[in-house]
Design a protein around this motif. Structure first.
Motif, PDB file in Angstrom:
ATOM      1  N   GLU A  44       0.815  -1.212   0.000  1.00 32.13           N
ATOM      2  CA  GLU A  44       0.000   0.000   0.000  1.00 32.13           C
ATOM      3  C   GLU A  44       0.850   1.263   0.000  1.00 32.13           C
ATOM      4  OE1 GLU A  44      -4.418   1.109   1.314  1.00 32.13           O
ATOM      5  OE2 GLU A  44      -3.186   0.337   2.956  1.00 32.13           O
ATOM      6  N   GLY A  90      -3.592   3.832   2.369  1.00 37.32           N
ATOM      7  CA  GLY A  90      -4.747   4.044   1.513  1.00 37.32           C
ATOM      8  C   GLY A  90      -5.974   3.314   1.994  1.00 37.32           C
ATOM      9  N   CYS A  91      -6.795   2.862   1.055  1.00 41.07           N
ATOM     10  CA  CYS A  91      -8.111   2.312   1.385  1.00 41.07           C
ATOM     11  C   CYS A  91      -8.045   1.039   2.220  1.00 41.07           C
ATOM     12  CB  CYS A  91      -8.894   2.042   0.105  1.00 41.07           C
ATOM     13  SG  CYS A  91      -9.423   3.528  -0.781  1.00 41.07           S
ATOM     14  N   ASN A  99      -7.642   0.240  -7.204  1.00 40.90           N
ATOM     15  CA  ASN A  99      -6.518   1.129  -7.505  1.00 40.90           C
ATOM     16  C   ASN A  99      -5.981   0.951  -8.919  1.00 40.90           C
ATOM     17  OD1 ASN A  99      -6.625   2.227  -4.970  1.00 40.90           O
ATOM     18  ND2 ASN A  99      -4.860   1.106  -4.172  1.00 40.90           N
ATOM     19  N   ASN A 101      -4.778   7.452  -0.741  1.00 36.64           N
ATOM     20  CA  ASN A 101      -4.955   6.367  -1.705  1.00 36.64           C
ATOM     21  C   ASN A 101      -4.746   6.919  -3.113  1.00 36.64           C
ATOM     22  OD1 ASN A 101      -5.901   3.454  -1.742  1.00 36.64           O
ATOM     23  ND2 ASN A 101      -7.235   4.328  -3.309  1.00 36.64           N
TER      24      ASN A 101
END
Length: 378
Positions: free
Chosen positions: A200, A258-259, A291, A361
């Protein structure tokens, strides 16, 4: 503008714990409080740490919960002050290290802990007055031993991030010997946490080539050794490489997450019994698919570069490879197997949108996007 700092004093090798007394002296700790948990105490690392502090009489707080809370921080601060402590030794996984960071904040600053949370604008309120901290991880996953952040559940139930360079441990003592007895399922869950961090941070869009290189190397080490470490807990080479992968993922945290972490932080606040690393492992496939459409991911061939580090043919193979690895390691097949239900989604989405990882993200997620990721991970 990218700020590139790497990062603190790191000692990594079998037997590194023997340097604990010398490192306390180096950073000016004479009366430490050891922050740990009951499991670490029962497994033996606390006894080893105490033996590495000859002629010192540290205080001990061993009641860190699996997801550290403001209440636990308060209890540890009471011990810190009552025993006249002047520094902290965090001994354990990410929970103990993050709890110790919470103690560092609260021991030196007034007011409720949420005052210092990142999303409350509190980072600048954390000052150099924090007592020095040495981190000794007993798992290979969180990387908090080299990170400027901590995740804590505050009194109003929110699971919040706290970030300041003043919270970076003065020393990270990485001794793989302390992870040799880690049970297989915990090895797997914490190991996938490290892999999620490497992936990530690498996907995060900020410009930081050193962080990218560190994250990719950590991903390669983690992916190559996690099954070995899980299947044979005494595999010293695998344990060393997993500890390095954990540290490397956190060294790249400067880029942001991020997410995956927005969702796991939020769901961990809704149900604090859920293991953070396991949630990261389950969310990774859906977030990678989301992504993949980001311009930065396409332009910089990030999926393909991660696939190469993992020995895969194509970036499109990443989600299925992660699902297969989760199954191979004995992790849950999805969120439903952990007791998560769609009735919880609204609250999880609300928390994810407010989380400090949401905006870093590579592709900004909407409430509908988060719902789709939750459904795909169920």
């Amino acid at each position: 503008m990218a700020q590139i700092l790497y990062i603190t004093n790191i000692l990594i090798d079998f037997g590194a714990l023997s340097q604990l007394r010398a490192e306390c002296e180096r950073v000016g700790i004479q009366r430490p409080l050891i922050v740990t948990d009951a499991g670490v105490k029962a497994a033996g690392p606390l006894e080893k740490a105490l033996a590495a502090l000859p002629s010192m009489v540290p205080a001990v707080f061993d009641q860190t919960p699996s997801n550290p809370t403001e209440a636990a921080v308060r209890a540890a601060v009471s011990v810190f002050k009552a025993q006249g402590c002047d520094g902290l030794i965090a001994l354990g996984g990410g929970s103990s290290i993050d709890c110790a960071k919470g103690v560092a904040i609260s021991a030196a600053h007034d007011g409720p802990l949420k005052t210092y949370a990142t999303i409350e604008g509190g980072s600048s309120k954390i000052t150099e007055r924090v007592p020095p901290l040495i981190a000794v991880p007993t798992t290979a996953g969180t990387g908090s031993e080299v990170a400027r952040g901590a995740i804590l559940i505050v009194d109003d139930g929110r699971k919040l991030g706290f970030h300041s360079w003043h919270l970076v441990p003065k020393t990270a003592l990485l001794d793989p010997e302390l992870t040799l007895g880690l049970p297989p399922l915990l090895t797997a869950a914490t190991g996938m946490d490290a892999i999620a961090h490497c992936m990530e941070t690498f996907m995060a869009p900020p410009f930081n080539p050193p962080a990218d290189g560190i994250a990719l190397d950590g991903l390669q080490r983690g992916w190559a050794h996690i099954a070995r470490a899980t299947l044979d807990g005494s595999d010293r080479e695998a344990r060393l490489n997993m500890m390095s992968a954990s540290m490397q993922g956190a060294m790249a945290f400067q880029k942001g997450l991020g997410c995956v972490h927005s969702l796991s932080h939020s769901l961990g606040g809704v149900n604090p019994r859920l293991h953070h690393g396991t949630l990261n492992a389950l969310f990774l496939p859906a977030v990678i698919r989301f992504n993949a459409e980001a311009e930065s991911m396409k332009r910089e061939h990030r999926l393909e570069r991660m696939a190469q580090a993992m020995g895969l043919t194509s970036g499109s193979d990443l989600p299925s490879a992660i699902r297969d690895m989760n199954a191979r390691l004995g992790l849950p097949s999805g969120l439903a197997a952990m007791g998560v239900t769609p009735a919880q989604f609204d609250k999880v989405i609300e928390g994810a949108l407010a989380d400090h990882c949401h905006k870093t993200n590579p592709r900004l997620a909407t409430p509908e996007d988060y719902r789709a990721m939750l459904e795909a991970s169920l």
